[in-house]
Design a protein around this motif. Sequence first.
Motif, short mmCIF file in Angstrom:
data_model
loop_
_atom_site.label_atom_id
_atom_site.label_comp_id
_atom_site.label_asym_id
_atom_site.label_seq_id
_atom_site.Cartn_x
_atom_site.Cartn_y
_atom_site.Cartn_z
N THR A 106 -5.17 4.06 7.66
CA THR A 106 -3.93 4.52 7.04
C THR A 106 -2.93 3.36 7.14
O THR A 106 -3.18 2.38 7.85
CB THR A 106 -3.34 5.75 7.76
OG1 THR A 106 -2.77 5.31 9.01
CG2 THR A 106 -4.39 6.82 8.00
N PRO A 107 -1.77 3.49 6.48
CA PRO A 107 -0.76 2.43 6.62
C PRO A 107 0.05 2.53 7.92
O PRO A 107 0.91 1.68 8.16
CB PRO A 107 0.16 2.64 5.40
CG PRO A 107 -0.38 3.81 4.64
CD PRO A 107 -1.41 4.48 5.46
N VAL A 108 -0.21 3.55 8.73
CA VAL A 108 0.63 3.81 9.90
C VAL A 108 0.19 2.97 11.11
O VAL A 108 -0.97 3.02 11.51
CB VAL A 108 0.57 5.31 10.28
CG1 VAL A 108 1.45 5.60 11.49
CG2 VAL A 108 0.97 6.17 9.10
N ASP A 109 1.13 2.21 11.68
CA ASP A 109 0.83 1.44 12.89
C ASP A 109 0.64 2.37 14.07
O ASP A 109 1.36 3.36 14.21
CB ASP A 109 1.97 0.47 13.21
CG ASP A 109 1.94 -0.76 12.31
OD1 ASP A 109 0.86 -1.07 11.77
OD2 ASP A 109 3.00 -1.39 12.13
N VAL A 110 -0.30 2.02 14.94
CA VAL A 110 -0.56 2.83 16.14
C VAL A 110 0.71 2.98 16.98
O VAL A 110 1.04 4.07 17.44
CB VAL A 110 -1.70 2.21 16.99
CG1 VAL A 110 -1.79 2.89 18.35
CG2 VAL A 110 -3.03 2.32 16.25
#
Length: 193
Positions: free
Chosen positions: A50-54
Motif C-alpha cells: 500500500t502507499p502507507v508507511d509503517v
Amino acid sequence: MSGMTEVSSLTGRLLVATPALADPNFDRAVVLLLDHDEEGSLGVVLNRPTPVDVDDILEGWGDLAGEPGVVFQGGPVSLDSALGVGVVPGGALGEAAPLGWRRVHGAIGLVDLEAPPELLASALGSLRIFAGYAGWGPGQLEEELVDGAWYVVESEPGDVSCPSPERLWREVLRRQRSELAMVATYPDDPSLN
C-alpha cells in the motif's frame, strides 16, 4: 465420505494464485499460510504493498520493516488490524524464540506488535507489516484447491520480505522444479496472445 477428513496442514506454505482464479482480491496473489487446519485457514498476501508507511500507523516499527517500508494489504478481512510477520534467522534451528515472536513455520513467525520494537530489533532478520488478512472457513480452501484456484508451493524466508513484491508471483513460480515454472511466463492479459 465422512465429514472428518484429515486435513494435512499447509501452514507455512505459499498459495500462488493460478491464472484461472477469478477473484480480483487475489489476482496474481502470493499468500503465506499462517494457519491451516480443520477449523479453516488464515494467511497474508505477500505482494500487495500500500502507499502507507509503517511508521504512520505503528511508531517504532518502520525501522525494522524492510524495503519497501510500507504496510502491505494482507487480504480483504479485518483491514483495520495490523499483523506482523517476521523472519528470525536461526529461529528454525530450535533456539528459544525471542520474546514477542511466535514461530509459524521454520524461521517465519508472527510478531507481537504490542511488544516494544527494540525487544525484537536484534533478533529479526526481516519484518513485514500487513493490514488485514485472507481467511477461509472449514473446508473452503480445500474446495478452492480442488477447483484449481491455487498452486501450493514451499515458502522461503526471503518471500516475506521480497524487496520487489510486484515480481514475487513470477519469482515463486519460476523457482519451481515442475511445469509451474512455465506458468511464470503467462501474460498479464491472456487476450494479447
